[in-house]
Write a protein that holds these residues in place. Structure first.
Motif: not given
Length: 556
Positions: A66-74, A97-110
């Motif tokens: 979904d164009n981002a790295l976010y927790t549910n995707g990981q 173990n994964q390098p958890d991003i700890n974000s529900a929506n993550g980041y796709s752009s500024a």
């Protein structure tokens, strides 16, 4: 009275249970005797040591979707799904173990301010059912990984090329957030430091996909075959020399991805109310069409002009009510607008005026798109917009769509041929290592599943997966396997459900049109499990694909 009846009705179920429990216990016991409840799921790792599984790869391995790295995707990355199956009793897997991003929506752009880490940052995409397109959520810029880096198992890095895995100067922000020693360490070195017993390796996608996603603009972004092979040999050699066994995946047919299929080549639509606009456009393009015919005529008398009628017709522009091809740039065409080029020759021979010559300037390398051209998903937000606020300068209509918006026929061929070259290289390197390391690597070919899902015909599967036409034995074998799965029916049957190769609610891709959604990741995990079960004497239970979610959608 009414209140009393309410109490009485409430007591009825209790009375039934009280006075019939003995009889019910007997019935339940009979059911259990005849249909015993399944016990805890078990499996068998066969000859594999899965106690310390690590994954090495790019965005798909990381769980980017979904164009981002976010927790549910990981959590739904195919390595994490694999590790869950490996941990089933009897299989022998350990923690993952994964390098958890700890974000529900993550980041796709500024976002609009183009400044990461501010309140308008954009996150993962969701499918807007009302707008029928992916829309971003509010995001948050990611920070460093807060966990124990020495305990990591997933070394998937979004954006990583095959040559990046051994590069200490690899400054990718997704890697830097969990790198053991930024600027000195490498992704491969960090992975090896965990002493893996088993690995999955899926790199090489970005070495051609970056070129394709950008509309085929920059050929220098494509990794050369020698560099690809050298990096592959270095990484796989080091992993096998560490004592680990593993799986290596082939590259999929990128040109089939929804990213290249969601926007049709004939996306310029006019309805009955647009007849006046259509007439106006055709009047405007009459000069271009006449100039092209003039070049055909000059070709018969001037040795420095060579324009066939077929070439001229392919460049002509005309519009009608209904669906029309996108007017596009194609850098594979001869540039008629170059200094001393065909348009200048028309002027020099007084076939056109200076004003007409100036009007032809934007169309030196333009033509209407054909069904073989692939507009990229992001073109949907650009096509039909105006340039400089001018109502007469419309992208894809009166102004040729920019080269980065469409993967042209020639660029399509480049992607197909380079993907095949990489896959032949992967097959050769794996075979060479296996000959010296007693079959330590299991090659997992993902291409047949794609041929099935995208409804390819056997002939198209053959052409797509073996552009060498049988000259390369490895590619011929890949094509044969893909042909066997190519049934010509769109969708892939999984657990009684026909899942589609798109980002619709019953699709297997996420809303970015490139990365799989959780169901797609489960299919990948099962391809790996199937290969291990068949080739390594394992009995690893499959992932339940349809128990996982598909795309993320919202009504508005």
């Amino acid at each position: 009275m009414k209140r009393l009846k309410t109490y009485l009705f409430a007591l009825l179920p209790l009375a039934f249970i009280t006075f019939s429990c003995d009889e019910e216990d007997i019935l339940v016991q009979e059911q259990l005797d005849n249909n015993p409840l399944p016990g805890a799921e078990t499996g068998d790792g066969g000859v594999l040591d899965l106690s310390n599984y690590i994954s090495l790869g790019n965005s798909i391995t990381a769980g980017f979707m979904d164009n981002a790295l976010y927790t549910n995707g990981q959590n739904h990355s195919f390595p994490n799904l694999l590790a869950t199956q490996f941990a089933i009793q009897g299989v022998g897997g350990g923690s993952f173990n994964q390098p958890d991003i700890n974000s529900a929506n993550g980041y796709s752009s500024a976002g609009p301010d183009n400044n990461p880490g501010t309140s308008d940052d954009l996150g993962r995409f969701e499918l807007s059912l009302a707008q029928q397109r992916p829309v971003p959520t509010q995001g948050e810029f990611f920070g460093p990984y807060a966990g124990d880096m020495s305990e990591l198992n997933n070394f998937g890095v979004p954006g990583m090329k095959i040559t990046d895995a051994t590069n200490p100067g690899f400054a990718n922000p997704y890697y830097l957030r969990f790198a053991s020693n930024p600027g000195t360490s490498t992704v491969l070195g960090d992975a090896l430091s965990t002493s893996p017993t088993f690995f999955s390796y899926w790199l090489g996608n970005n070495d051609i996909l970056g070129y394709a996603v950008a509309g085929g603009v920059d050929e220098s972004s494509i990794t050369s075959q020698p560099n690809f092979q050298s990096a592959l040999e270095q990484s796989l050699g080091a992993l096998v020399q560490s004592g680990a066994e593993g799986v290596v995946m082939t590259l999929p047919p990128f040109v089939l991805l929804p990213y290249f299929r969601a926007v049709p080549y004939n996306a310029i639509a006019f309805d009955a109310d647009d007849q006046a606009l259509v007439d106006q456009l055709n009047t405007s393009f009459a000069g271009l069409n006449q100039a092209l015919d003039g070049l055909v005529q000059l070709s018969a008398v001037l040795p420095n002009v060579n324009v066939t009628q077929a070439e001229a017709d392919a460049r002509k522009v005309s519009y009608a009510l209904g669906a029309n091809p996108i007017l596009m740039e194609d850098d594979a065409l001869v540039d008629y607008d170059r200094p001393g080029g065909e348009f200048d020759i028309l002027l020099a021979t007084q076939q056109i005026t200076v004003a007409q010559r100036q009007a032809l300037a934007p169309y030196g390398q333009s033509r209407p798109a054909t069904a073989q051209d692939l507009p990229v998903l992001t073109s949907a937000t650009v096509l039909g917009t105006t340039v400089g606020g001018s109502a007469t300068a419309v992208v894809g209509v009166s102004v040729p769509a920019y080269d980065n918006l469409i993967l042209s026929v020639s660029e399509f061929e480049t992607v197909v041929e380079m993907t095949a070259t990489y896959n032949a290289t992967i097959a050769g390197v794996v075979a060479g290592i296996n000959a010296q390391a007693n079959g330590s690597i299991t090659l997992v070919d993902v291409q047949p599943a794609f041929a099935d899902a995208f409804g390819l015909s056997p002939a198209l599967a053959n052409a797509l997966f073996d552009p060498s036409n049988g000259a390369n034995p490895a590619l011929a074998a890949f094509a044969d396997a893909a042909e066997a799965r190519a049934d010509g029916t769109l969708g892939i049957m999984i657990e009684g459900h026909n899942l589609q190769p798109d980002f619709a609610p019953n699709g297997i891709f996420s809303t970015d049109g490139i990365h799989p959604n959780p169901r797609g990741h489960a299919i990948i995990a099962n391809l790996i499990i199937e290969a291990l079960n068949n080739q390594k004497g394992a009995d690893i239970p499959m992932v339940n694909v349809t128990a996982l979610r598909g795309i993320l959608a919202r009504d508005f």
